[in-house]
Design a protein around this motif. Structure first.
Motif, PDB file in Angstrom:
ATOM      1  N   LYS A 167       0.848  -1.203   0.000  1.00  0.00           N
ATOM      2  CA  LYS A 167       0.000   0.000   0.000  1.00  0.00           C
ATOM      3  C   LYS A 167       0.880   1.248   0.000  1.00  0.00           C
ATOM      4  CE  LYS A 167      -4.301   1.661   0.523  1.00  0.00           C
ATOM      5  NZ  LYS A 167      -5.426   1.335  -0.386  1.00  0.00           N
TER       6      LYS A 167
ATOM      7  N   ARG B 102      -2.876   3.326  10.787  1.00  0.00           N
ATOM      8  CA  ARG B 102      -4.188   3.978  10.635  1.00  0.00           C
ATOM      9  C   ARG B 102      -4.065   5.273   9.835  1.00  0.00           C
ATOM     10  NH1 ARG B 102      -5.129   4.167  15.604  1.00  0.00           N
ATOM     11  NH2 ARG B 102      -4.615   6.349  15.982  1.00  0.00           N
TER      12      ARG B 102
ATOM     13  N   GLU C 139      -7.710   9.786  -2.580  1.00  0.00           N
ATOM     14  CA  GLU C 139      -8.930   9.715  -3.394  1.00  0.00           C
ATOM     15  C   GLU C 139      -9.562  11.100  -3.567  1.00  0.00           C
ATOM     16  OE1 GLU C 139     -10.087   7.141  -5.132  1.00  0.00           O
ATOM     17  OE2 GLU C 139      -8.294   6.090  -4.439  1.00  0.00           O
TER      18      GLU C 139
ATOM     19  N   CYS D   8      -4.068   7.275   2.377  1.00  0.00           N
ATOM     20  CA  CYS D   8      -4.300   6.526   1.135  1.00  0.00           C
ATOM     21  C   CYS D   8      -5.785   6.458   0.772  1.00  0.00           C
ATOM     22  CB  CYS D   8      -3.729   5.118   1.254  1.00  0.00           C
ATOM     23  SG  CYS D   8      -1.929   5.075   1.400  1.00  0.00           S
ATOM     24  N   ASP D   9      -6.612   6.015   1.726  1.00  0.00           N
ATOM     25  CA  ASP D   9      -8.013   5.765   1.385  1.00  0.00           C
ATOM     26  C   ASP D   9      -8.835   7.044   1.226  1.00  0.00           C
ATOM     27  OD1 ASP D   9      -7.538   3.103   1.344  1.00  0.00           O
ATOM     28  OD2 ASP D   9      -8.724   2.586   3.102  1.00  0.00           O
ATOM     29  N   TRP D  10      -8.493   8.105   1.962  1.00  0.00           N
ATOM     30  CA  TRP D  10      -9.302   9.319   1.895  1.00  0.00           C
ATOM     31  C   TRP D  10      -8.597  10.451   1.157  1.00  0.00           C
ATOM     32  CZ3 TRP D  10     -14.246   9.104   2.458  1.00  0.00           C
ATOM     33  CH2 TRP D  10     -14.800   8.104   3.260  1.00  0.00           C
TER      34      TRP D  10
ATOM     35  N   ARG E 291     -22.167   4.620   2.470  1.00  0.00           N
ATOM     36  CA  ARG E 291     -21.642   3.291   2.145  1.00  0.00           C
ATOM     37  C   ARG E 291     -22.293   2.221   3.022  1.00  0.00           C
ATOM     38  NH1 ARG E 291     -15.191   4.841   1.647  1.00  0.00           N
ATOM     39  NH2 ARG E 291     -15.232   5.523  -0.539  1.00  0.00           N
TER      40      ARG E 291
ATOM     41  N   TRP F 185      -2.774   4.241   5.977  1.00  0.00           N
ATOM     42  CA  TRP F 185      -3.716   3.494   5.136  1.00  0.00           C
ATOM     43  C   TRP F 185      -5.077   4.205   5.065  1.00  0.00           C
ATOM     44  CZ3 TRP F 185      -2.816  -2.046   3.711  1.00  0.00           C
ATOM     45  CH2 TRP F 185      -3.820  -2.542   2.861  1.00  0.00           C
ATOM     46  N   ASN F 186      -5.624   4.503   6.241  1.00  0.00           N
ATOM     47  CA  ASN F 186      -6.989   5.023   6.267  1.00  0.00           C
ATOM     48  C   ASN F 186      -7.077   6.475   5.806  1.00  0.00           C
ATOM     49  OD1 ASN F 186      -7.469   2.533   7.336  1.00  0.00           O
ATOM     50  ND2 ASN F 186      -8.101   3.231   9.352  1.00  0.00           N
TER      51      ASN F 186
END
Length: 776
Positions: A596, A657, A669, A664-666, A754, A660-661
């Motif tokens: 990741k 946390r 994006e 990367c994820d928020w 979601r 990744w969270n």
């Protein structure tokens, strides 16, 4: 351009060699920051990297890399232990394969052969520590048998002898009949054995009564010197002070009252064999009983100390039978003795019995408590200042509860047997005159001078054949490795050390000895903190063992998943004093974290998000950039606090946390449309690169290889420079609270949508209308 995937097999050796060549691991007394010192628990020179090593050295390396990045003058002192029994055993096996043995070679030739083996094969563990990424200050590497440490050992032994704290005595020790040596408690493991409990009838002298004793070791009855009953046991009150006739030998032995006898166990009467049982030895001392040995150093029957007392008693004792046992092994003697007692109708009953039996952890032999003359250290005197140091908080245990284990042992400490009947080790600096007079000295010349003064002329002296317990030299490790007994600059700067990282299983054997000897010779504790970690177990929580087939090889895991994945898994699962449940699946899952991180770097590279020199978080304008910069400040605070408090699990969780969270994820994006907008792209790229640089620094202690590779490749610094880059500090972010409120609201909103889609089974590909009320 970054490759599609990170290749640990290619990158790890290259990066480690780069760090080592650049001297990146070296302590630097000229560095203005305060020193931070960790002493490696020296692994055995015979050893190979196992999961216990991987755990403790990962924790130490994470701490040392963290403090180094904080600007501290970080010293992680490397070295190995000469491992007396283990090393001698390895070399003796090699000799056996060659058709010879150490006695055929002689002592000097054997020791030459051990040093030869050490030169050829003794560096395995240090090479493997490099595979793990351990950033030890290798030019400072020490060995417990090198010249400087040997000087320290002699100085300590002689000084303690002169102070009356080391002496010779005849006491009971753990004796390994295979190695023919006393061994420490640490080298003894209890194994469950199915056997029997024999109830034997001992005739009371001058009566027709029989007193029944229960024993798991009938063969030692030849050395019985009393029968003990509890003082308050009314059944035997009238027998105290009388004698029994010891079956087989015919000797008279007294019936004594002693609280050691438990009225609730067996018959309430116990046979006392002081020379072959630690509890019986204590009873024997209290009642001043004789202590004849009936087992020799090979655990065979010897009658030398009881032969004169054998007497024929019809129906009870036959000296001829006893003499026929001379030289028999324990098991053979046991069978013969039980058969004879049954013939004489002196066996009351026999019950199946499963109990713990001590075995040598390397020889596998049943350990024999044996009465021998050894060198002892008065540990009780040395223990008092060590207890006080922990009580006063000068040394603190993490977690604190392990102080109780430390106190319990030191407050009831027994004399420490420091001599071993081996050839490999520090030979005891004691020489004997022809009359047995002992001369303890720092070298043979000094011993001869002392002998000349004692005898008035020169005499032939013979040096003690024994060597010192391995724990004796390793107990000096925190100060002997820094040059003591010479008062070196290193000693003044790096002692006392900051933290000792170790497992709870050697609090008694190593931590306590370092505390006792460090305080006694340095006047100060050897370390300010003792961080106690748990054991590594398999995924089910079972202890790893070869017999279970659940042993994990850390090198195999590194080959499969990379050192970073293994290290991060260990950090993530390691809480103070908590066992680590580890398996390949866990390491594989955290390899996904490495992937990741790598993919995030590729995204930044593809969008030309590179570090901007002088970027100031306070200049960020957009809520998105302000939000991630503010979140980075929180991650810095959280990870720093966790590492300060030795919470490796919380440190890894916080880094995971945030990376990744949030990032990367928020953030990445949400950043995609901003990167496509010319008005927003530059700030978004700069903020993304800045935060990613923070992430690389925060994760470096746990994942040094992939973070260093990305740091170098993305242009944050010169090759192999991340290891010396300052630890990140929070930077002011304008409008952080508003940005936090806006983006956190957005994250919650999307999360809620979601959740509803999932609950309503709406496919991800299907768009759905959303009505948002009262939005700003």
């Amino acid at each position: 351009m970054l490759n599609k995937t990170f290749d640990p097999a290619e990158a790890e050796p290259r990066l480690y060699a780069g760090w080592e060549a650049a001297g990146s691991f070296a302590a630097d007394p000229a560095r203005p920051g305060a020193p931070f010192t960790i002493m490696i628990p020296p692994p055995n020179v015979t050893g190979s990297l196992h999961m216990g090593h991987a755990l403790t050295f990962t924790v130490q390396d994470a701490l040392i890399r963290f403090r180094r990045m904080q600007g501290r003058d970080a010293l992680w002192q490397p070295g190995t232990d000469h491992a007396g029994i283990a090393t001698q055993m390895v070399v003796e096996r090699l000799l056996a394969n060659e058709g010879t043995d150490r006695k055929t070679l002689g002592r000097d030739a054997f020791l030459d052969r051990v040093w030869q083996w050490k030169a050829e094969s003794g560096g395995t563990i240090t090479r493997q520590l490099r595979r793990l990424g351990a950033s030890l200050d290798w030019p400072r590497e020490r060995f417990t048998m090198d010249a400087g440490l040997s000087d320290a050992v002699r100085e300590v032994f002689v000084t303690l002898y002169e102070q009356g704290l080391i002496y010779r005595d005849r006491r009971l020790v753990n004796w390994d009949p295979v190695f023919q040596s006393a061994i420490s408690d640490l080298e003894v493991e209890s194994r469950e054995v199915r056997s029997h409990l024999w109830y034997l009838r001992y005739p009371v002298e001058g009566t027709d009564r029989r007193i029944v004793v229960a024993t798991t070791r009938p063969e030692t009855m030849l050395g019985d010197t009393a029968v003990a009953v509890h003082p308050d046991d009314a059944r035997y009150a009238d027998l105290v002070g009388r004698h029994v006739v010891l079956p087989l030998t015919g000797r008279r032995i007294p019936i004594v009252a002693d609280a050691y006898s438990d009225p609730e166990k067996g018959s309430g009467a116990v046979k006392i064999t002081p020379a072959h049982d630690f509890n019986d030895f204590a009873v024997g001392q209290r009642h001043r009983l004789p202590m004849p040995s009936v087992l020799d150093r090979a655990a065979r029957i010897t009658l030398a100390e009881i032969a004169d007392g054998l007497a024929a008693v019809p129906g009870i004792a036959d000296p001829a039978f006893v003499r026929g046992l001379e030289g028999a092994g324990r098991e053979e003697a046991r069978r013969a003795i039980v058969a004879e007692l049954e013939r004489l109708d002196l066996v009351e009953k026999i019950e199946p019995n499963t109990h713990q039996v001590p075995h040598g952890d390397r020889s596998g032999a049943v350990i024999e408590p044996l009465l021998t003359t050894q060198w002892f250290c008065n540990a009780a005197v040395l223990a008092k200042p060590a207890i006080e140091a922990v009580e006063q908080g000068r040394t603190q245990f993490v977690p604190k509860q392990w102080e109780n284990t430390f106190f319990a042992w030191l407050r009831d400490i027994q004399p420490w047997c420091v001599s071993r009947q081996l050839w490999w080790g520090h030979r005891i600096p004691a020489w004997y005159g022809p009359d047995g007079q002992v001369f303890v000295a720092r070298d043979e010349a000094a011993a001869r001078a002392a002998a000349r003064a004692a005898y008035g002329h020169d005499e032939t002296l013979t040096q003690d054949e024994d060597v010192l317990d391995t724990w004796f030299s390793s107990g000096l490790w925190p100060f002997s490795t820094l040059g003591w007994p010479t008062r070196t600059d290193d000693l003044a700067r790096y002692y006392p050390t900051d933290v000792l990282v170790t497992g709870f299983d050697i609090i008694f054997f190593w931590v306590a000895r370092m505390m006792m000897l460090g305080i006694h010779f340095m006047g100060e504790v050897p370390f300010r903190h003792v961080y106690i970690h748990g054991l590594v177990r398999d995924e089910r929580g079972q202890k790893m063992s070869k017999s279970r087939g659940n042993v994990l090889d850390p090198l195999d895991l590194i080959d499969r998943f990379g050192a970073d994945a293994l290290r991060f898994t260990i950090c993530r699962l390691t809480g103070p004093g908590r066992d680590v449940k580890l398996g390949p699946q866990a390491v594989e899952s955290y390899r996904s974290f490495v992937t990741k991180l790598w993919n995030a770097a590729r995204f930044l590279e593809m969008n030309d998000a590179r570090p901007v020199p002088g970027f100031d978080p306070a200049t960020a304008r957009t809520p998105l950039c302000r939000w991630i910069l503010d979140a980075a400040n929180a991650a810095i605070a959280e990870t720093t606090a966790a590492l300060d408090g030795y919470r490796l699990d919380e440190y890894a969780e916080a880094g995971y946390r945030f990376t990744w969270n949030l990032f990367c994820d928020w953030f990445l994006e949400l950043a995609k449309p901003a990167l496509a907008d010319p008005a927003l792209a530059d700030e978004t790229r700069a903020a993304a690169a800045h935060v990613f640089g923070i992430i690389l620094r925060l994760l470096h202690p746990a994942m040094p290889f992939v973070t260093e590779e990305l740091w170098d490749r993305l242009g944050y610094g010169a090759p192999c420079s991340l290891i010396g880059t300052p630890w990140p500090e929070a930077g002011a972010v304008a409008g952080a609270e508003e940005a936090r409120g806006e983006l956190d609201w957005l994250v919650r909103l999307i999360g809620a949508i979601r959740t509803v889609r999932s609950e309503m089974n709406v496919p991800p590909s299907q768009t759905a209308p959303v009505l948002l009320r009262d939005a700003s």
